[in-house]
Design an enzyme around this catalytic site. Structure first.
Site, PDB file in Angstrom:
ATOM      1  N   THR A  31      49.921  62.032  22.279  1.00 29.91           N
ATOM      2  CA  THR A  31      50.083  60.583  22.171  1.00 29.91           C
ATOM      3  C   THR A  31      48.722  59.908  22.251  1.00 29.91           C
ATOM      4  O   THR A  31      47.891  60.262  23.088  1.00 29.91           O
ATOM      5  CB  THR A  31      50.991  60.044  23.293  1.00 29.91           C
ATOM      6  N   PHE A  82      46.777  56.551  23.134  1.00 23.73           N
ATOM      7  CA  PHE A  82      46.891  55.327  23.913  1.00 23.73           C
ATOM      8  C   PHE A  82      45.727  54.394  23.592  1.00 23.73           C
ATOM      9  O   PHE A  82      44.608  54.849  23.321  1.00 23.73           O
ATOM     10  CB  PHE A  82      46.852  55.637  25.419  1.00 23.73           C
TER      11      PHE A  82
END
Length: 286
Positions: free
Chosen positions: A173, A175
């Protein structure tokens, strides 16, 4: 001395919480139920930074964030890439062979499908990975387990039965680190950086093709381009993009000039150092 705080969406023990503690150990992580509340906490000064997921290598973009960012008034000052690992956890003393049901958010269950199928576990959807762990700690049951990050087991006093059970081990992921500072210090010109921006093209034939042509002719690498509807209108499309370089770099200046000519709106969301993970990805691709 006042404590510096960093906002994230989710419960204590979530992947976003882990990202905060990994990258900003000197900040106190503050959980918020919704992305909008996390943005508001940064805008109000309640938190000095926000750790906001924008995309996942398997599931794609985080839709809510794309809609909230442009109007938030916040600036992007950094990016972080976090490998996502899921742990199968249960109450202390529970044995794996006794577990019959596992709870977690649907995305996490889907990303651990092979292990769950092999163990023949019934699945139960929860609103949040860390929330599933918290609920199991509050209501112990020797036949139940939860799938959540390792930090959730530590926080809620659970024991990890199986580690890293995700099907795809390249699950990552990205961010974005957000601030309410309207004029944050720019990154060094000597280091690789990323510029993120949104734009809307004019209503004319081939407008997008012409607007993006300047990046190609000026040798600017665009690493991300996504479109999404705004204002509930099929004809109102906004684009989010990332390019390598600083807005004051000569080639980026020329590319932005061409973009502006064919666009009716354009806003820079942030200029920030490129995370070293980008180099790792590029080397892997080669």
């Amino acid at each position: 001395m006042s404590t510096r705080r960093i906002a994230f969406q989710g419960e204590l023990g979530a992947n976003s919480h882990e990202a905060c503690t990994d990258h900003f150990p000197d900040y106190e992580p503050r959980p918020y139920p919704a992305f909008e509340e996390a943005f508001d906490a940064v805008k109000s000064g309640e938190c000095q930074l926000g750790m906001i997921p924008i995309e996942n290598s398997i599931m794609g973009r985080v839709t809510d964030v794309h809609h909230l960012m442009p109007a938030s008034g916040l600036k992007i000052v950094g990016e972080r890439f976090k490998p996502i690992h899921f742990q199968l956890m249960a109450n202390p003393g529970v044995k794996l062979e006794d577990v019959r049901t596992v709870a977690s958010m649907p995305i996490a269950l889907g990303q651990c499908r092979r292990t769950l199928k092999r163990l023949k576990l019934a699945e139960e959807a929860a609103g949040d990975t860390a929330g599933a762990a918290r609920q199991l700690a509050e209501r112990p049951d020797p036949t139940r387990a939860a799938i959540a990050p390792a930090l959730a087991a530590e926080i809620y006093g659970l024991e990890i039965l199986l580690r890293d059970i995700e099907d795809e081990h390249n699950n990552t992921t990205r961010f974005l680190v957000m601030t309410a500072d309207r004029d944050p210090p720019p990154p060094s010109f000597t280091d690789p950086c990323v510029t993120s921006f949104v734009f809307r093209v004019r209503n004319m034939p081939a407008a997008l093709y012409k607007a993006l042509g300047g990046f190609a002719t000026n040798g600017v690498n665009m690493t991300k381009l996504e479109s999404y509807m705004i204002e509930g209108n099929f004809l109102a499309t906004q684009f989010y993009a990332d390019v390598e370089g600083h807005p004051e770099d000569r080639n980026v200046v020329f590319a932005f000039e061409e973009l502006a000519f064919y666009s009716k709106e354009m806003k820079i969301l942030g200029v920030y150092p490129a995370h070293p993970f980008r180099t790792t990805m590029a080397e892997a691709a080669d």
